[in-house]
Design an enzyme around this catalytic site. Sequence first.
Site, PDB file in Angstrom:
ATOM      1  N   LYS A   1      -2.915 -18.265 -25.946  1.00  0.00           N
ATOM      2  CA  LYS A   1      -2.923 -17.355 -26.861  1.00  0.00           C
ATOM      3  C   LYS A   1      -1.623 -17.050 -27.720  1.00  0.00           C
ATOM      4  O   LYS A   1      -0.786 -17.480 -27.065  1.00  0.00           O
ATOM      5  CB  LYS A   1      -3.644 -16.030 -26.256  1.00  0.00           C
ATOM      6  CG  LYS A   1      -3.954 -14.982 -27.422  1.00  0.00           C
ATOM      7  CD  LYS A   1      -5.431 -15.133 -27.555  1.00  0.00           C
ATOM      8  CE  LYS A   1      -6.209 -14.260 -28.694  1.00  0.00           C
ATOM      9  NZ  LYS A   1      -7.681 -14.339 -28.594  1.00  0.00           N
TER      10      LYS A   1
ATOM     11  N   ALA B   1     -17.695  -8.811 -36.987  1.00  0.00           N
ATOM     12  CA  ALA B   1     -18.705  -9.276 -36.270  1.00  0.00           C
ATOM     13  C   ALA B   1     -19.786  -8.180 -36.248  1.00  0.00           C
ATOM     14  O   ALA B   1     -20.889  -8.834 -36.220  1.00  0.00           O
ATOM     15  CB  ALA B   1     -17.809  -8.925 -34.634  1.00  0.00           C
ATOM     16  N   GLY B   2     -19.532  -6.993 -36.443  1.00  0.00           N
ATOM     17  CA  GLY B   2     -20.761  -6.069 -36.522  1.00  0.00           C
ATOM     18  C   GLY B   2     -21.562  -6.094 -37.831  1.00  0.00           C
ATOM     19  O   GLY B   2     -22.698  -6.049 -37.738  1.00  0.00           O
TER      20      GLY B   2
HETATM   21  P1  NAD Z   1     -12.963  -6.210 -37.982  1.00  0.00           P
HETATM   22  O1  NAD Z   1     -11.488  -5.488 -37.988  1.00  0.00           O
HETATM   23  O2  NAD Z   1     -13.442  -7.169 -38.923  1.00  0.00           O
HETATM   24  O3  NAD Z   1     -13.808  -5.015 -37.718  1.00  0.00           O
HETATM   25  C1  NAD Z   1     -13.572  -3.659 -36.727  1.00  0.00           C
HETATM   26  C2  NAD Z   1     -14.519  -2.703 -37.124  1.00  0.00           C
HETATM   27  O4  NAD Z   1     -14.279  -1.895 -36.075  1.00  0.00           O
HETATM   28  C3  NAD Z   1     -14.392  -2.340 -38.488  1.00  0.00           C
HETATM   29  O5  NAD Z   1     -15.419  -1.744 -38.973  1.00  0.00           O
HETATM   30  C4  NAD Z   1     -13.655  -0.848 -37.939  1.00  0.00           C
HETATM   31  O6  NAD Z   1     -13.889   0.416 -38.601  1.00  0.00           O
HETATM   32  C5  NAD Z   1     -14.262  -0.630 -36.603  1.00  0.00           C
HETATM   33  N1  NAD Z   1     -13.642   0.439 -35.730  1.00  0.00           N
HETATM   34  C6  NAD Z   1     -12.194   0.651 -35.393  1.00  0.00           C
HETATM   35  N2  NAD Z   1     -12.032   1.595 -34.639  1.00  0.00           N
HETATM   36  C7  NAD Z   1     -13.260   1.925 -34.188  1.00  0.00           C
HETATM   37  C8  NAD Z   1     -13.603   2.988 -33.364  1.00  0.00           C
HETATM   38  N3  NAD Z   1     -12.752   3.839 -32.942  1.00  0.00           N
HETATM   39  N4  NAD Z   1     -15.211   3.277 -33.363  1.00  0.00           N
HETATM   40  C9  NAD Z   1     -15.977   2.584 -33.859  1.00  0.00           C
HETATM   41  N5  NAD Z   1     -15.709   1.554 -34.722  1.00  0.00           N
HETATM   42  C10 NAD Z   1     -14.306   1.323 -35.006  1.00  0.00           C
HETATM   43  O7  NAD Z   1     -12.789  -6.943 -36.389  1.00  0.00           O
HETATM   44  P2  NAD Z   1     -13.872  -7.971 -35.860  1.00  0.00           P
HETATM   45  O8  NAD Z   1     -13.276  -9.156 -36.059  1.00  0.00           O
HETATM   46  O9  NAD Z   1     -15.141  -7.710 -36.269  1.00  0.00           O
HETATM   47  O10 NAD Z   1     -13.646  -7.795 -34.468  1.00  0.00           O
HETATM   48  C11 NAD Z   1     -14.422  -6.851 -33.852  1.00  0.00           C
HETATM   49  C12 NAD Z   1     -14.436  -7.253 -32.165  1.00  0.00           C
HETATM   50  O11 NAD Z   1     -14.984  -8.351 -31.962  1.00  0.00           O
HETATM   51  C13 NAD Z   1     -12.798  -7.070 -31.678  1.00  0.00           C
HETATM   52  O12 NAD Z   1     -13.195  -6.680 -30.107  1.00  0.00           O
HETATM   53  C14 NAD Z   1     -12.714  -8.556 -31.534  1.00  0.00           C
HETATM   54  O13 NAD Z   1     -11.661  -9.048 -30.699  1.00  0.00           O
HETATM   55  C15 NAD Z   1     -13.833  -9.343 -31.230  1.00  0.00           C
HETATM   56  N6  NAD Z   1     -14.041 -10.588 -31.742  1.00  0.00           N
HETATM   57  C16 NAD Z   1     -14.319 -10.990 -32.912  1.00  0.00           C
HETATM   58  C17 NAD Z   1     -14.048 -12.264 -33.154  1.00  0.00           C
HETATM   59  C18 NAD Z   1     -14.344 -12.776 -34.710  1.00  0.00           C
HETATM   60  O14 NAD Z   1     -14.401 -13.946 -34.824  1.00  0.00           O
HETATM   61  N7  NAD Z   1     -14.345 -11.936 -35.671  1.00  0.00           N
HETATM   62  C19 NAD Z   1     -14.190 -13.334 -32.174  1.00  0.00           C
HETATM   63  C20 NAD Z   1     -14.331 -12.897 -30.899  1.00  0.00           C
HETATM   64  C21 NAD Z   1     -14.157 -11.562 -30.480  1.00  0.00           C
END
Ligand code: NAD
Length: 406
Positions: free
Chosen positions: A96, A210-211
């Site tokens: 990392k 992700a979501g």
């Molecule tokens: P992103 O920045 O695209 O999205 C994050 C989302 O979370 C946004 O909609 C933001 O508004 C929301 N958020 C932030 N603070 C918040 C809160 N207090 N309450 C509710 N929602 C909140 O990030 P992502 O890439 O979707 O990653 C999200 C998670 O998934 C992280 O933990 C990341 O480590 C994990 N993850 C992502 C990937 C990837 O490929 N994108 C891979 C492995 C793990």
Amino acid sequence: MKFRDILDFLEEVRVLGNFSEEEIAPLKQPQQIHQAELELDGQKYPAFRVQYNNSRGPFKGGIRFHPEVSQDEVTALAFWMSIKTAVVNIPFGGGKGGVKVNPKELTPQQLEELSRKYIQAFYKVIGPQVDIPAPDVYTTPQIMAWMRDEYEKLTQTTAPAVITGKPPEQGGSLVRDIATALGGVYVLEEAVKKLNLNEKTVVIQGFGNAGMNAAKLLAELNYKIIAVSDSQGGIYNSEGLDIAEVIKTKEETKSVINYQNAEQISNSQLLETECDVLIPSALANVITEENVDNIKTKIILELANGPVTTTADKVLFQKGTLVIPDILANAGGVTVSYFEWVQNLKDEKWTAEEIKPKLKDIMVNSFLEIQQQSENNNYDFRTASYLIAIKRIIEAEKERENNNLR
Ligand code: NAD
């Protein structure tokens, strides 16, 4: 999670798996910690590349740009990557990187300069067969493209496989943009089969890469998404949300809370909403001993890293909630990164139709192995995943020692 907590957890797994102190020793510390200070317009930014374990293949893991980056955090995340690549059995180890910086305060020119400086600091210790970085928090495909370019300039080579998560037109893989969510959906479908669920109501915290992609994919599969949220708050409709409209609202107004046909709820209410599947996709440590008794779901799919604390995890297992742990649930991202690396090395370009079944095979097989391990020993899925991963790493370590590769 702090690195110290990882060591405690590792000891628990060592005892359960009957591994000796000697066997587990290589996993208790990273192989190398590289540090630098990146200078940009008179400011100095601490930067790290932690190479945790490469017994199963080159180090692999993202680079994050965040004001809270520390050596301890990067080390913990590098350990996690070693476990994640072993859980899905792809031929990588774990690493990392990070820079302690708030990228939102940088101009685009400064961001490019900082990305190039990161490579100037570490190009001698990375490489397509050595250590392959990728995007993480606040690092993008564009940043990966700058980094690849800088590496190639410094080494006088063509080396697309030095970094993954590049834009598709610059050697990136198709499907990488939705890979984390899609991988999660593949394992969720197995969990739904295991529990024989007919009703499939879903609650999702976080509406980013992700979501939002998980919501989109699940809506296409006729799951009923009843609540979603972002950092500004959540929305709920027991009849189900129109996900295409929610995405449009988010794009136009920057938040899901402006979607009309729903009731507004807080992020804590959202987590406690009764549903069949809860998908934390935002932050770490959101399900804790404080709220775990109010969690009313059958399955938790951890798309975020570390959303459930260790104490809450134990309570959920007692309650019979199936927690699909992050090291499996969100491993679709690193798996498609592996496909990107293979395509770059072979000079091939795979179609989405070729990539999706390969991803599905890896995710489903990993789920089934973990399910078996969990059922045989009455372990929760997280413990079962760690046992499988650590056994694979120990075997690879032994193999290397026997062949005098260490
Ligand atoms: P992103 O920045 O695209 O999205 C994050 C989302 O979370 C946004 O909609 C933001 O508004 C929301 N958020 C932030 N603070 C918040 C809160 N207090 N309450 C509710 N929602 C909140 O990030 P992502 O890439 O979707 O990653 C999200 C998670 O998934 C992280 O933990 C990341 O480590 C994990 N993850 C992502 C990937 C990837 O490929 N994108 C891979 C492995 C793990």
